[in-house]
Scaffold this motif. Structure first.
Motif, PDB file in Angstrom:
ATOM      1  N   UNK A  47       0.876  -1.441   0.246  1.00 19.79           N
ATOM      2  CA  UNK A  47       0.252  -0.292  -0.257  1.00 19.79           C
ATOM      3  C   UNK A  47       1.032   0.778  -0.095  1.00 19.79           C
ATOM      4  N   UNK A  48       2.320   1.187   0.663  1.00 17.75           N
ATOM      5  CA  UNK A  48       2.973   2.640   0.530  1.00 17.75           C
ATOM      6  C   UNK A  48       3.642   2.940  -1.002  1.00 17.75           C
ATOM      7  N   UNK A  49       3.101   2.053  -1.377  1.00 18.57           N
ATOM      8  CA  UNK A  49       3.595   2.178  -3.357  1.00 18.57           C
ATOM      9  C   UNK A  49       3.147   2.476  -4.247  1.00 18.57           C
ATOM     10  N   UNK A  50       1.652   2.428  -3.921  1.00 15.58           N
ATOM     11  CA  UNK A  50       0.718   2.321  -4.575  1.00 15.58           C
ATOM     12  C   UNK A  50      -0.629   3.244  -4.552  1.00 15.58           C
ATOM     13  N   UNK A  54     -10.589   5.572  -7.153  1.00 14.46           N
ATOM     14  CA  UNK A  54     -11.210   5.302  -5.813  1.00 14.46           C
ATOM     15  C   UNK A  54     -10.983   3.476  -5.291  1.00 14.46           C
ATOM     16  N   UNK A  55     -10.548   3.524  -4.137  1.00 12.06           N
ATOM     17  CA  UNK A  55      -9.679   2.480  -3.481  1.00 12.06           C
ATOM     18  C   UNK A  55     -11.291   2.162  -3.282  1.00 12.06           C
ATOM     19  N   UNK A  56     -12.581   2.735  -3.354  1.00 15.72           N
ATOM     20  CA  UNK A  56     -14.047   1.324  -2.496  1.00 15.72           C
ATOM     21  C   UNK A  56     -14.963   2.584  -3.744  1.00 15.72           C
ATOM     22  N   UNK A  57     -15.836   2.020  -3.794  1.00 15.61           N
ATOM     23  CA  UNK A  57     -16.999   2.550  -4.434  1.00 15.61           C
ATOM     24  C   UNK A  57     -18.036   1.630  -4.717  1.00 15.61           C
ATOM     25  N   UNK A  58     -18.793   2.715  -5.309  1.00 12.73           N
ATOM     26  CA  UNK A  58     -20.479   1.643  -5.512  1.00 12.73           C
ATOM     27  C   UNK A  58     -20.781   1.969  -7.236  1.00 12.73           C
ATOM     28  N   UNK A  59     -20.651   1.110  -7.709  1.00  5.98           N
ATOM     29  CA  UNK A  59     -21.064   1.081  -9.401  1.00  5.98           C
ATOM     30  C   UNK A  59     -22.585   0.564  -9.069  1.00  5.98           C
ATOM     31  N   UNK A  60     -23.304   2.275 -10.335  1.00  4.93           N
ATOM     32  CA  UNK A  60     -24.877   1.421 -10.534  1.00  4.93           C
ATOM     33  C   UNK A  60     -25.125   0.669 -11.313  1.00  4.93           C
ATOM     34  N   UNK A  61     -26.193  -0.460 -11.000  1.00 12.31           N
ATOM     35  CA  UNK A  61     -26.616  -0.899 -12.110  1.00 12.31           C
ATOM     36  C   UNK A  61     -26.180  -0.566 -13.477  1.00 12.31           C
ATOM     37  N   UNK A  62     -25.707  -1.791 -14.356  1.00 15.46           N
ATOM     38  CA  UNK A  62     -25.598  -1.355 -15.791  1.00 15.46           C
ATOM     39  C   UNK A  62     -24.639  -0.248 -16.437  1.00 15.46           C
ATOM     40  N   UNK A  63     -23.635   0.427 -15.380  1.00 17.95           N
ATOM     41  CA  UNK A  63     -22.681   1.422 -15.275  1.00 17.95           C
ATOM     42  C   UNK A  63     -21.433   0.640 -15.173  1.00 17.95           C
ATOM     43  N   UNK A  64     -21.323   1.304 -14.914  1.00 14.83           N
ATOM     44  CA  UNK A  64     -19.626   1.329 -15.471  1.00 14.83           C
ATOM     45  C   UNK A  64     -18.162   2.419 -14.226  1.00 14.83           C
ATOM     46  N   UNK A  86       0.473  -7.105  -5.937  1.00 12.77           N
ATOM     47  CA  UNK A  86      -0.538  -7.797  -6.687  1.00 12.77           C
ATOM     48  C   UNK A  86      -1.755  -7.105  -5.535  1.00 12.77           C
ATOM     49  N   UNK A  87      -2.714  -7.333  -6.665  1.00  8.15           N
ATOM     50  CA  UNK A  87      -3.745  -6.328  -6.190  1.00  8.15           C
ATOM     51  C   UNK A  87      -5.750  -7.153  -5.830  1.00  8.15           C
ATOM     52  N   UNK A  88      -6.180  -7.440  -4.879  1.00 12.20           N
ATOM     53  CA  UNK A  88      -6.996  -7.794  -4.759  1.00 12.20           C
ATOM     54  C   UNK A  88      -8.526  -7.033  -5.151  1.00 12.20           C
ATOM     55  N   UNK A  89      -9.396  -7.304  -5.841  1.00  6.45           N
ATOM     56  CA  UNK A  89     -10.364  -6.182  -5.556  1.00  6.45           C
ATOM     57  C   UNK A  89     -11.613  -7.030  -5.294  1.00  6.45           C
ATOM     58  N   UNK A  90     -12.534  -6.519  -4.085  1.00  9.47           N
ATOM     59  CA  UNK A  90     -13.688  -7.410  -3.945  1.00  9.47           C
ATOM     60  C   UNK A  90     -14.738  -6.497  -3.991  1.00  9.47           C
ATOM     61  N   UNK A  91     -15.705  -7.533  -4.401  1.00  5.18           N
ATOM     62  CA  UNK A  91     -17.068  -6.479  -4.580  1.00  5.18           C
ATOM     63  C   UNK A  91     -18.219  -7.921  -4.149  1.00  5.18           C
ATOM     64  N   UNK A  92     -19.191  -7.311  -3.687  1.00  3.99           N
ATOM     65  CA  UNK A  92     -20.480  -7.099  -2.708  1.00  3.99           C
ATOM     66  C   UNK A  92     -21.162  -6.420  -3.735  1.00  3.99           C
TER      67      UNK A  92
END
Length: 238
Positions: A47-50, A54-64, A86-92
């Protein structure tokens, strides 16, 4: 591209054109494939290198949603340009009308009973684009310096004209041509001088003859005039 049930992620590798002492950015695009609100969070092993925005957010339906990952300026290159970060992207799925204030850390914990999708992203260093090498003057890439046969055919017209002009000029400057021109000029000048002399003699005779010898003078004047006409004709012809 990741084809999870919630998000499509493009690309799966974060590529950085590596340069020393320079910040470099790479981008991700998330596509919500559902009719629900989807919340995401990005984590990294360094995390200190990158810096992720946004690192956290909400994606609306059928949006990018676009994510920019910026690597801090590096003082030295890793061995073999190989990066282990490495990076890890989590979604819910998030409740409709949710905001970031409603999202807690438990949202991404599977132990809390939430359905969480995870996608791992690699970091790849690539060489920066090189400027094009200068093309030598008078030649083109993929062709010989002398040019193709088509180029030679297109330039034959001007070359032929130049050669003809040079040949004509050389002939004008040849000794034979100069001698002929000089001879003709001298003959022309001599004819002009003879014509002037004859006219002068004619004037003198007119003064000496007087009225008594007007008949003889007239014949003589006619002969001299005829000679002048003939000489003038030859002068114009030359």
């Amino acid at each position: 591209m990741s084809t999870g049930e919630l998000l499509s992620i493009e690309p799966l590798e974060l590529k950085f054109p590596f340069e020393l002492k320079k910040q470099i950015s790479s981008s991700l695009q998330l596509l919500n494939k559902t009719e629900n609100h989807v919340v995401f969070k990005v984590k990294t092993t360094n995390p200190k290198k990158y810096c992720v925005r946004p690192n956290t957010g909400i994606v609306l339906p059928r949006s990018t949603c676009d994510i920019i990952v910026t690597m801090q300026a590096q003082k030295e290159a890793p061995p073999g340009m190989h990066c282990k970060d490495k990076f890890l992207l989590q979604s819910a799925v998030a409740p409709a009308g949710s905001s970031l204030k409603d999202i807690s850390a438990d949202t991404f914990h599977k132990d809390s009973g939430h359905v969480v999708e995870e996608c791992k992203l690699k970091v790849v260093y690539v060489s920066p684009p090189q400027p094009p090498s200068p093309v030598p003057e008078g030649s083109e890439e993929g062709s010989s310096p002398k040019g193709s046969s088509t180029d030679m055919g297109n330039s034959s017209g001007p070359d032929l004209a130049s050669v003809t002009k040079a040949l004509a000029k050389s002939q004008e400057n040849s000794p034979e041509t100069k001698a002929l021109i000089s001879k003709l000029t001298e003959e022309k000048n001599n004819s002009i001088r003879r014509n002037i002399k004859l006219r002068q003699e004619l004037m003198d005779l007119l003064k000496q003859d007087g009225k008594n010898n007007r008949g003889v003078s007239f014949i003589f004047v006619s002969i001299v005039g005829l000679i002048g006409i003939i000489v003038g004709y030859f002068i114009k012809k030359t």
